[in-house]
Design an enzyme around this catalytic site. Structure first.
Site, short mmCIF file in Angstrom:
data_model
loop_
_atom_site.label_atom_id
_atom_site.label_comp_id
_atom_site.label_asym_id
_atom_site.label_seq_id
_atom_site.Cartn_x
_atom_site.Cartn_y
_atom_site.Cartn_z
N ARG A 79 37.91 19.51 42.65
CA ARG A 79 36.55 19.80 42.23
C ARG A 79 36.58 20.36 40.80
NH1 ARG A 79 33.87 23.20 46.26
NH2 ARG A 79 32.30 23.46 44.62
N GLU A 88 24.31 17.07 50.49
CA GLU A 88 23.49 17.69 51.53
C GLU A 88 22.24 18.20 50.81
OE1 GLU A 88 24.90 21.35 53.25
OE2 GLU A 88 23.47 21.23 54.91
N LYS A 100 27.35 26.51 45.03
CA LYS A 100 25.93 26.49 45.41
C LYS A 100 25.48 27.86 45.89
CE LYS A 100 24.60 21.89 47.05
NZ LYS A 100 24.33 21.10 48.27
#
Length: 557
Positions: free
Chosen positions: A263, A37, A273
């Site tokens: 992850r 994104e 983030k």
RNA sequence: UGGGGCGUCGCCAAGCGGUAAGGCACCGGGUUUUGAUCCCGGCAUUCGUAGGUUCGAUCCCUGCCGCCCCAGCCA
């Protein structure tokens, strides 16, 4: 670029699935995608995903698309698109064909939503956010049906069209998939698939008033691109039934397989983030590309190499269990690469003067310094050797212990590539700090070889006081002082920052050659570590060096 | 106290019913004009745990324990 794909390591579980699907003929070619994104900078966790998706394409002769998941115009910006493309390229990967955007499919997605409505599988709901939450139920109790759930297809079609035309306010209407409000999987309790947003989209501008949600968009984008294996992280596991539901309900021509993997968590760092954004906004770091940040841009500025990142990702593997990878693995891969690829140079980080009493005043000997220890003797550069030099302060001790191999009273040491010198005396200032060390040197030992062949164990580095150049060096250490910052919800991760993560040295003395390096170049300062010319703060003739990583220093006293 | 996952050496990670790979870290030793590199050697009688199936189980079954994720009109 060297990476260690040549070693036959066992395939991880995802590559095994891909290999099997190719072998059985389920797919002729693997098609993967990296779907960021564009709402922030890529970090090392994304690098893991990039290496996985693009790596599979390389290894199996498949394709990997770069697709921006840009369905939320309120958070996304073009500048992130550019930064992400640059990062992927820097890692050495090439996406198949043009860059894709979920927004390329807005029209098709809209038409498919119409299909869903016609099939009686989606409806326009007018519950506000608060009521929607209330109707959803909880983890342990079922939800209840929305009062708008049983509208006619015609009414839904009309309302959805009006949503698209911008007739309604944000938040007033949404399109929901009609699945099961009693499902134990919350994602299946009639999830929202379209919402009204009047923000300006970075690519489609104000063309749309409605935007599709991730769960609806992602599977269909994968389908439209003919993705065979849609790889994502573990938190999307619960979304897989919805991914499959959309494709099955719409009876799409192909149905990509979603596979989840764990992850990346790296010790002494955060890969969130949101938290990285806070570090930037609250100015705990100088920006997204601060060399202490584990963003791809920060890593690059710090002096890490693409190969070391790729090898790191290959080394840690792909699995499904939560893990906390030790930073030392990353550093190990970095050193492996830099050890063979970074030329050696000399720089004194904490200078103290050394005078060779019997060396002629004004004489400049150009001695040969090897650029790479593994290369032929002829790969050298000239180093000016003079009567007055600077050596590392830590390379002299007034009362050295037995196992200290460097300079001290009564000691002899080799000035690397230069001469053997013997201690004569030293001077101190009123505070007891050593200001000057005097030595005598064996003029016959040029190159560092004893004429009589006796062994000299200690070798230290030096720079000519008159010929050396003053440079700035940033000594970086890990950004956090605990191995798992941000894990304990009782503690603000900001309080876990390492107060010594940067130390600026303004009086380092470098060999003249060091002024000629291009920004971004990484070299080894012999015996001190690897250093990279900062690409932002350096000026011609005035380089700023970032310490990329130290050398291993086993047993150094 | 719903659902979905995960649990093999300090950290990762192979293992796919036949008797525990490899890397990092760590500890020894050798070489070395970087206390770097390089080279040798050491490092899980045991696979969260308790049972069961089997000639045989880290791999299959069951219970238990622990950890992670999910109640955005974010992705």
């Amino acid at each position: 670029m060297s990476d260690n794909t040549e070693e036959k390591r066992p395939l991880d579980f995802i590559r095994q699935i891909v290999a099997d699907d190719l072998k059985t003929g389920k797919h002729k070619q693997s098609v993967t995608r990296f779907p960021p994104e564009p709402n922030g900078f890529l970090h090392i966790g994304h690098a893991k995903s990039i290496c996985l998706n693009f790596g599979i394409a390389e290894e199996f002769g498949g394709r990997c698309n770069l697709r921006f998941d840009d369905t939320n115009p309120s958070k996304e910006e073009e500048k992130y698109v550019e930064a992400i493309k640059r990062d992927v390229e820097w890692l050495g990967f090439k996406w198949a064909g043009d860059v894709h955007y979920a927004s390329d499919y807005f029209q098709q997605l809209y038409e498919l939503a119409l299909e869903l409505i016609k099939k009686g599988k989606a409806y326009v709901c007018e519950l506000d956010a608060e009521h929607m939450r209330e109707y959803r139920g909880t983890l342990t109790s079922p939800g209840k049906n929305s009062p708008w759930r049983n509208r006619s297809v015609e009414e839904n079609l009309e309302l959805f069209t009006r949503m698209k035309e911008g007739e309604f306010a944000e938040g007033s209407h949404v399109l929901r998939a009609k699945i099961d409000m009693a499902s134990p999987n919350l994602n299946l309790r009639d999830p929202v698939i379209y919402r009204i947003l009047n923000a300006i989209h970075h690519r489609t501008g104000s063309e749309w008033h409605i935007y599709p949600m991730y769960d609806y968009t992602h599977c269909l984008s994968d389908m439209l691109e003919g993705i065979t294996h849609s790889l994502c992280t573990l938190e999307f596991q619960d979304h897989r039934p919805l991914y499959d539901w959309v494709l099955e309900t719409l009876e799409t021509p192909c149905h990509p397989q979603q596979i989840e993997f764990a992850r990346l968590n790296l010790s002494y760092f955060i890969t969130s983030k949101r938290k990285l954004l806070r570090l930037v906004e609250e100015k705990h770091v100088s920006g997204w590309d601060d060399p202490r940040m584990l963003t791809v841009s920060g890593i690059r500025r710090r002096g890490y190499t693409p190969a070391s990142l790729r090898n790191f990702c290959a080394t840690i593997g792909i699995g499904r269990s939560d893990s906390l990878i030790s930073l030392s693995i990353l550093e190990d891969e970095l050193r492996n690469d830099l050890n063979v690829n970074a030329p050696r140079r000399i720089c004194i980080l904490d200078p103290v003067k050394l005078i060779i009493d019997n060396f002629p005043e004004g004489r400049v000997d150009m001695v040969d310094g090897k650029n790479y220890p593994q290369n032929p003797e002829t790969d050298t550069r000239p180093l000016p050797f003079t009567k007055e030099l600077y050596i590392e302060r830590e390379d002299f001790m007034e009362e050295p212990p037995k196992k200290y191999f460097r300079l001290g009273p009564g000691r002899e040491v080799r000035l690397k590539y230069g001469y053997l010198v013997q201690y004569a005396s030293h001077e101190k200032d009123s505070n007891g700090n050593i200001t000057t060390i005097h030595c005598t040197c064996d003029l016959e030992s040029r190159g560092g070889f004893a004429v009589d062949g006796h062994k000299v164990k200690g070798t230290i580095h030096w720079v000519s006081a008159s010929e050396g150049k003053t440079v700035t060096v940033n000594l970086y250490e890990r950004l956090f002082s605990v191995s798992d910052p941000g894990t304990n919800s009782e503690v603000d991760f900001i309080d876990q920052l390492n107060p010594h993560s940067i130390k600026v040295v303004n009086n380092a003395v470098a060999e003249p050659e060091l002024l000629n390096l291009q920004p971004g170049t990484t070299v080894q300062f012999e015996r001190m570590g690897y250093f990279c010319v900062d690409s932002r703060d350096s000026a011609p003739g005035k380089p700023v060096f970032n310490r990329t990583v130290t050398l291993r220093d086993s047993g150094k006293i």
